[in-house]
Design a protein around this motif. Sequence first.
Motif, short mmCIF file in Angstrom:
data_model
loop_
_atom_site.label_atom_id
_atom_site.label_comp_id
_atom_site.label_asym_id
_atom_site.label_seq_id
_atom_site.Cartn_x
_atom_site.Cartn_y
_atom_site.Cartn_z
N ASP A 120 47.97 57.68 102.52
CA ASP A 120 48.74 58.36 103.55
C ASP A 120 49.40 59.61 102.98
O ASP A 120 49.39 59.87 101.77
CB ASP A 120 49.78 57.42 104.18
CG ASP A 120 50.75 56.85 103.15
OD1 ASP A 120 51.06 57.54 102.16
OD2 ASP A 120 51.19 55.70 103.33
N LYS A 121 49.98 60.38 103.87
CA LYS A 121 50.54 61.68 103.48
C LYS A 121 51.66 61.52 102.46
O LYS A 121 51.78 62.30 101.50
CB LYS A 121 51.06 62.40 104.73
CG LYS A 121 51.50 63.84 104.48
CD LYS A 121 51.87 64.52 105.79
CE LYS A 121 52.27 65.97 105.56
NZ LYS A 121 52.63 66.64 106.84
N LYS A 124 50.40 60.88 98.92
CA LYS A 124 49.82 62.08 98.31
C LYS A 124 50.88 63.03 97.76
O LYS A 124 50.57 63.91 96.95
CB LYS A 124 48.95 62.83 99.32
CG LYS A 124 47.68 62.10 99.71
CD LYS A 124 46.91 62.91 100.74
CE LYS A 124 45.73 62.15 101.28
NZ LYS A 124 45.02 62.91 102.32
N THR A 125 52.13 62.86 98.20
CA THR A 125 53.20 63.72 97.69
C THR A 125 53.86 63.11 96.46
O THR A 125 54.77 63.73 95.89
CB THR A 125 54.27 63.96 98.77
OG1 THR A 125 54.85 62.70 99.15
CG2 THR A 125 53.66 64.62 100.00
N GLN A 140 38.56 63.67 98.58
CA GLN A 140 38.88 62.79 99.69
C GLN A 140 37.59 62.48 100.45
O GLN A 140 36.89 63.38 100.91
CB GLN A 140 39.89 63.44 100.63
CG GLN A 140 40.30 62.55 101.80
CD GLN A 140 41.48 63.12 102.56
OE1 GLN A 140 42.40 63.69 101.97
NE2 GLN A 140 41.47 62.95 103.87
N TRP A 287 48.49 62.03 114.97
CA TRP A 287 47.85 63.14 114.26
C TRP A 287 46.35 62.91 114.15
O TRP A 287 45.83 61.88 114.58
CB TRP A 287 48.47 63.34 112.87
CG TRP A 287 48.66 62.09 112.09
CD1 TRP A 287 47.69 61.27 111.60
CD2 TRP A 287 49.91 61.49 111.70
NE1 TRP A 287 48.24 60.21 110.94
CE2 TRP A 287 49.60 60.32 110.98
CE3 TRP A 287 51.24 61.85 111.89
CZ2 TRP A 287 50.59 59.50 110.44
CZ3 TRP A 287 52.22 61.02 111.36
CH2 TRP A 287 51.90 59.87 110.65
#
Length: 362
Positions: A120-121, A124-125, A140, A287
Amino acid sequence: MQVAANQLEAQLQRGLKSLYTLHGDEPLLVQEAADAIRAAARAQGYTERTSHTVAGAHFDWSEVLAAGGSLSLFAERQIVEIRIPSGKPGKDGSVALQQLAEASQGNDSTLTLVMLPRLDKMTKTGAWFGALESFGVTVQLDPVERNALPQWIAQRLAAQGQRVVAGEEGQRTLQFFADRVEGNLLAAHQEIQKLALLHPAGELTFEQVEGAVLNVARYDVFKLSEAVLAGQAARVQRMLDGLRAEGEAEVLVHYALAEDIRALKRVKDAVTQGRPLPMALREQRIWGLKERLFERVLPRLTETALANLLHAAHQVDGIVKGLKQPDWPADGWQALHRLAMQLCQHCAVQAGAHAKTAGVRK
């Protein structure tokens, strides 16, 4: 450095890196990418390979850290593979991955390959993923969307010297093939290989494909949701039949449909109160493909239609839990079919109106 999946081969040809990270939930694409990296490494003398699977919170990362410096007497170069099925390396793993990423710089004796599920976003951070991305190559590997599957099949056939008949018949053949393997890319790959064994290079007729390709589709409620919002009635019918045959729980299918209806209502209410549509969608965590579907459907979906859909979802909730509702089928799957088709019909009407409006604007 991020590299698109279809650019990995070109990157490997330009020069092998010492750190690669693959992340995605499509087993076939992950396997093919890993195989391409291994093949390129073997061609450059990486003759030894070790594999580590991170399982549980107490995994011993010291073994992984030590692996990079433990070449056998008979190997000059090695591949160290790290699989993290959960996608969460934990506190110790985060530190270890950052160390491995930094140590990969200038290391021409060890190639590190990290394999992860879809991330998930927020993940990734994280610092550990940022290190993998900064010091190595990340790829990816997303599933092939249903509307792109016919073209994907055509490309795979072309790679083995085969093609469908040109024109409408060929498109029908590819659509038939896609319907039979939807949601099961590994099976699609196997069926394509089977065609290479059964028929010579050249043109394939619909009858040849139909006779060879089995019905190996796999369906899930998330893809059902996308099909409903896209207004694809025939596909929705096929997916509901498939989910029922596979023994999927009725309550889970209902949850997916009802949650879409509730989300549409929440976003609609937010827009009515003055929120910009993009902001309302972000606030509801909508999204990707679903965001585009919501953007197309919502502007012309009325408050009355949403109220009726919410009421219908409430009634079907009772039916799948064993209650009877007036004017509704007693069978849970029949009730789910009616609810799905009600929502699908609204979405199909909106899609048609949207296309018509777009045509006028042109």
